[in-house]
Scaffold this motif. Structure first.
Motif, PDB file in Angstrom:
ATOM      1  N   ARG A  80       0.832  -1.208   0.000  1.00  0.00           N
ATOM      2  CA  ARG A  80       0.000   0.000   0.000  1.00  0.00           C
ATOM      3  C   ARG A  80       0.868   1.260   0.000  1.00  0.00           C
ATOM      4  O   ARG A  80       0.590   2.218  -0.726  1.00  0.00           O
ATOM      5  N   PHE A  81       1.893   1.250   0.812  1.00  0.00           N
ATOM      6  CA  PHE A  81       2.759   2.416   0.971  1.00  0.00           C
ATOM      7  C   PHE A  81       3.409   2.805  -0.360  1.00  0.00           C
ATOM      8  O   PHE A  81       3.421   3.977  -0.751  1.00  0.00           O
ATOM      9  N   ILE A  82       3.946   1.807  -1.070  1.00  0.00           N
ATOM     10  CA  ILE A  82       4.620   2.082  -2.344  1.00  0.00           C
ATOM     11  C   ILE A  82       3.614   2.535  -3.400  1.00  0.00           C
ATOM     12  O   ILE A  82       3.865   3.496  -4.137  1.00  0.00           O
ATOM     13  N   ALA A  83       2.496   1.851  -3.479  1.00  0.00           N
ATOM     14  CA  ALA A  83       1.486   2.218  -4.481  1.00  0.00           C
ATOM     15  C   ALA A  83       0.968   3.635  -4.257  1.00  0.00           C
ATOM     16  O   ALA A  83       0.853   4.424  -5.204  1.00  0.00           O
ATOM     17  N   ILE A  84       0.681   3.971  -3.006  1.00  0.00           N
ATOM     18  CA  ILE A  84       0.193   5.314  -2.701  1.00  0.00           C
ATOM     19  C   ILE A  84       1.288   6.351  -2.938  1.00  0.00           C
ATOM     20  O   ILE A  84       1.021   7.448  -3.453  1.00  0.00           O
ATOM     21  N   GLY A  85       2.525   6.005  -2.597  1.00  0.00           N
ATOM     22  CA  GLY A  85       3.632   6.923  -2.834  1.00  0.00           C
ATOM     23  C   GLY A  85       3.814   7.252  -4.307  1.00  0.00           C
ATOM     24  O   GLY A  85       4.001   8.415  -4.681  1.00  0.00           O
ATOM     25  N   LEU A  86       3.732   6.231  -5.152  1.00  0.00           N
ATOM     26  CA  LEU A  86       3.866   6.445  -6.591  1.00  0.00           C
ATOM     27  C   LEU A  86       2.681   7.230  -7.154  1.00  0.00           C
ATOM     28  O   LEU A  86       2.853   8.134  -7.981  1.00  0.00           O
ATOM     29  N   GLU A  87       1.472   6.897  -6.689  1.00  0.00           N
ATOM     30  CA  GLU A  87       0.292   7.605  -7.170  1.00  0.00           C
ATOM     31  C   GLU A  87       0.321   9.069  -6.737  1.00  0.00           C
ATOM     32  O   GLU A  87      -0.005   9.975  -7.521  1.00  0.00           O
ATOM     33  N   THR A  88       0.719   9.317  -5.498  1.00  0.00           N
ATOM     34  CA  THR A  88       0.790  10.688  -4.996  1.00  0.00           C
ATOM     35  C   THR A  88       1.800  11.510  -5.787  1.00  0.00           C
ATOM     36  O   THR A  88       1.540  12.664  -6.149  1.00  0.00           O
ATOM     37  N   ALA A  89       2.954  10.900  -6.068  1.00  0.00           N
ATOM     38  CA  ALA A  89       3.976  11.593  -6.854  1.00  0.00           C
ATOM     39  C   ALA A  89       3.463  11.926  -8.249  1.00  0.00           C
ATOM     40  O   ALA A  89       3.717  13.015  -8.785  1.00  0.00           O
ATOM     41  N   ARG A  90       2.720  10.985  -8.846  1.00  0.00           N
ATOM     42  CA  ARG A  90       2.168  11.225 -10.183  1.00  0.00           C
ATOM     43  C   ARG A  90       1.154  12.369 -10.157  1.00  0.00           C
ATOM     44  O   ARG A  90       1.158  13.241 -11.037  1.00  0.00           O
ATOM     45  N   ARG A  91       0.309  12.377  -9.135  1.00  0.00           N
ATOM     46  CA  ARG A  91      -0.704  13.435  -9.038  1.00  0.00           C
ATOM     47  C   ARG A  91      -0.053  14.798  -8.798  1.00  0.00           C
ATOM     48  O   ARG A  91      -0.497  15.819  -9.336  1.00  0.00           O
ATOM     49  N   LYS A  92       0.997  14.839  -7.997  1.00  0.00           N
ATOM     50  CA  LYS A  92       1.723  16.096  -7.787  1.00  0.00           C
ATOM     51  C   LYS A  92       2.324  16.594  -9.092  1.00  0.00           C
ATOM     52  O   LYS A  92       2.265  17.782  -9.414  1.00  0.00           O
ATOM     53  N   ALA A  93       2.934  15.673  -9.844  1.00  0.00           N
ATOM     54  CA  ALA A  93       3.553  16.056 -11.119  1.00  0.00           C
ATOM     55  C   ALA A  93       2.519  16.615 -12.085  1.00  0.00           C
ATOM     56  O   ALA A  93       2.781  17.578 -12.814  1.00  0.00           O
ATOM     57  N   GLU A  94       1.341  16.001 -12.085  1.00  0.00           N
ATOM     58  CA  GLU A  94       0.277  16.488 -12.961  1.00  0.00           C
ATOM     59  C   GLU A  94      -0.180  17.888 -12.558  1.00  0.00           C
ATOM     60  O   GLU A  94      -0.423  18.745 -13.411  1.00  0.00           O
ATOM     61  N   LEU A  95      -0.285  18.135 -11.267  1.00  0.00           N
ATOM     62  CA  LEU A  95      -0.688  19.455 -10.793  1.00  0.00           C
ATOM     63  C   LEU A  95       0.341  20.523 -11.161  1.00  0.00           C
ATOM     64  O   LEU A  95      -0.007  21.627 -11.583  1.00  0.00           O
ATOM     65  N   VAL A  96       1.612  20.160 -11.000  1.00  0.00           N
ATOM     66  CA  VAL A  96       2.687  21.107 -11.321  1.00  0.00           C
ATOM     67  C   VAL A  96       2.674  21.452 -12.802  1.00  0.00           C
ATOM     68  O   VAL A  96       2.924  22.600 -13.200  1.00  0.00           O
ATOM     69  N   ALA A  97       2.371  20.455 -13.628  1.00  0.00           N
ATOM     70  CA  ALA A  97       2.424  20.666 -15.080  1.00  0.00           C
ATOM     71  C   ALA A  97       1.159  21.272 -15.668  1.00  0.00           C
ATOM     72  O   ALA A  97       1.153  21.736 -16.813  1.00  0.00           O
ATOM     73  N   SER A  98       0.072  21.252 -14.894  1.00  0.00           N
ATOM     74  CA  SER A  98      -1.192  21.728 -15.452  1.00  0.00           C
ATOM     75  C   SER A  98      -1.260  23.249 -15.451  1.00  0.00           C
ATOM     76  O   SER A  98      -0.760  23.909 -14.565  1.00  0.00           O
ATOM     77  N   SER A  99      -1.853  23.765 -16.498  1.00  0.00           N
ATOM     78  CA  SER A  99      -2.039  25.220 -16.546  1.00  0.00           C
ATOM     79  C   SER A  99      -3.533  25.503 -16.637  1.00  0.00           C
ATOM     80  O   SER A  99      -4.195  25.173 -17.603  1.00  0.00           O
ATOM     81  N   HIS A 100      -4.033  26.079 -15.566  1.00  0.00           N
ATOM     82  CA  HIS A 100      -5.463  26.371 -15.475  1.00  0.00           C
ATOM     83  C   HIS A 100      -5.724  27.822 -15.872  1.00  0.00           C
ATOM     84  O   HIS A 100      -5.730  28.710 -15.038  1.00  0.00           O
ATOM     85  N   ARG A 101      -5.907  28.001 -17.156  1.00  0.00           N
ATOM     86  CA  ARG A 101      -6.194  29.362 -17.625  1.00  0.00           C
ATOM     87  C   ARG A 101      -7.646  29.721 -17.331  1.00  0.00           C
ATOM     88  O   ARG A 101      -8.536  28.879 -17.484  1.00  0.00           O
ATOM     89  N   PRO A 102      -7.913  30.958 -16.955  1.00  0.00           N
ATOM     90  CA  PRO A 102      -9.303  31.369 -16.698  1.00  0.00           C
ATOM     91  C   PRO A 102     -10.092  31.414 -17.988  1.00  0.00           C
ATOM     92  O   PRO A 102      -9.545  31.528 -19.078  1.00  0.00           O
TER      93      PRO A 102
END
Length: 297
Positions: A275-297
Motif C-alpha cells: 500500500r505504501f509504495i502504491a500510494i507513494g507512486l500515485e501521490t507523486a504522479r498526481r503532484k507532477a500532474e498538478l505542477v504541469a497543469s495550466s489552469h487558464r481562466p
C-alpha cells in the motif's frame, strides 16, 4: 507502469520446494506483482515446476545475489575471479529458466566489509570481467543490475555516480544500476538528485527503510524518492526489501548486520509495504500532474 515486488526473505530464507511455493502464494496474496529471490539452491527444488508456478500466478521474478569473498571478480587471484564468473553465469541461467529478466545485487565485488581502499586495478578487473558476463546475460535475455551499497558492504561502488562511471568503463549496454533507498540514505548527498542524475541507467530499485523495518517508520524521505522516480519517468521494477532477526539467512544476515527483530508478522509488513509504495507512486504522479497543469481562466 512499475511492477511492485517483494524480497523473498520477508517470507522465508529456505530454498526447499514447499517453502518456495508458500513464498509465491504469500507474495500473490499480499498483492505484489514480482518476487525477488536470493541465494536459491537449485539442488533443493524443481526449476521447471517453480517456473510454472510463477507463471501460473502471473508473477514476475528477479534474482539478487552478493558475490562471496571466494568469488570476487575484482580479485587478482584468477581462481577466485573465475569462481565469481561461474556464480554469475549460473545465476543468469537460473533467472532465465525461471522466466526472469533481471539479475541484481552486489555483482562487482565480494559482499562484505573491506579493510582496504579500492584500487584502480581492482576496478578495471571487475569492469572488464562484467563486460564479458553481460554479453552472456544479453544472449540469455537477462540484464545485470549493479547494486550500489554502503561503505560497510563494499569498497567499490557506494554512489550512483560511481556506478555510472563503472558502467561507462565496461562499455556494455546490458549493465544497469540497482539503486537501494536504504544504502542511498547513507551515502548520497541528496537521494532525489542522485536518482535524477542516474535516470537513464536505472534498471532496478529496492525500497527499504532506514532501519529495514516498516516503511514510513524511519527517517527516509520517501516522498522525495517517489517524486524523483516519477520525474525521470522510471516505470521499471521496484521491490520492497526488509529484514528482521525473525528470519535468518546465513549468507546475508551477518553481512548486513540484522540483529534486531523489527517485525514478526510478515504478512502485515508486506501488505503495508504494498500500500505504501502504491500510494507513494500515485501521490507523486498526481503532484507532477498538478505542477504541469495550466489552469487558464
Amino acid at each position: 507502469m512499475s511492477r511492485i515486488g517483494i524480497h523473498s526473505f520477508v517470507w522465508s530464507a529456505s530454498s526447499a520446494q514447499g517453502d518456495l511455493e508458500r513464498t509465491l502464494a504469500n507474495t500473490k496474496e499480499a498483492g505484489f506483482d514480482l518476487i525477488e529471490f536470493s541465494y536459491l539452491d537449485p539442488a533443493n527444488f524443481d526449476i521447471g515446476g517453480l517456473a510454472k508456478r510463477i507463471a501460473d500466478l502471473d508473477l514476475g521474478v528477479a534474482i539478487s545475489i552478493g558475490l562471496p569473498a571466494d568469488g570476487d571478480i575484482s580479485s587478482p587471484d584468477k581462481t577466485i575471479a573465475a569462481r565469481g564468473v561461474e556464480i554469475l553465469n549460473d545465476t543468469i541461467s537460473l533467472t532465465r529458466d525461471l522466466g526472469g529478466q533481471k539479475v541484481a545485487g552486489i555483482l562487482s565485488t565480494g559482499h562484505g566489509l573491506q579493510t582496504e581502499a579500492p584500487t584502480r586495478d581492482q576496478w578495471n578487473r571487475s569492469a572488464g570481467t562484467l563486460a564479458k558476463v553481460a554479453g552472456t546475460a544479453k544472449t540469455a535475455g537477462v540484464t545485470l543490475n549493479l547494486e550500489i551499497v554502503n561503505r560497510f558492504e563494499s569498497n567499490l561502488l557506494n554512489t550512483a555516480a560511481q556506478g555510472l562511471a563503472f558502467i561507462e568503463d565496461t562499455g556494455s549496454d546490458n549493465i544497469f544500476l540497482h539503486l537501494d533507498t536504504f544504502h542511498m540514505n547513507i551515502e548520497e548527498a541528496d537521494v532525489g538528485l542522485a536518482i535524477r542524475h542516474a535516470a537513464k541507467k536505472i534498471g532496478y530499485v529496492h525500497i527499504g527503510e532506514s532501519h529495514r523495518g516498516f516503511l514510513g517508520t524511519g527517517n527516509i524521505d520517501f516522498a522525495a524518492i517517489f517524486d524523483a522516480l516519477t520525474a525521470v519517468g522510471y516505470s521499471d521494477d521496484l521491490s520492497f526489501e526488509s529484514f528482521s532477526s525473525e528470519i535468518v539467512d546465513e549468507n546475508l544476515s551477518k553481512k548486513t548486520a540484522i540483529w534486531r527483530n523489527l517485525w514478526t508478522d510478515n504478512m502485515e509488513l508486506a501488505r503495508h509495504a504494498r500500500r505504501f509504495i502504491a500510494i507513494g507512486l500515485e501521490t507523486a504522479r498526481r503532484k507532477a500532474e498538478l505542477v504541469a497543469s495550466s489552469h487558464r481562466p
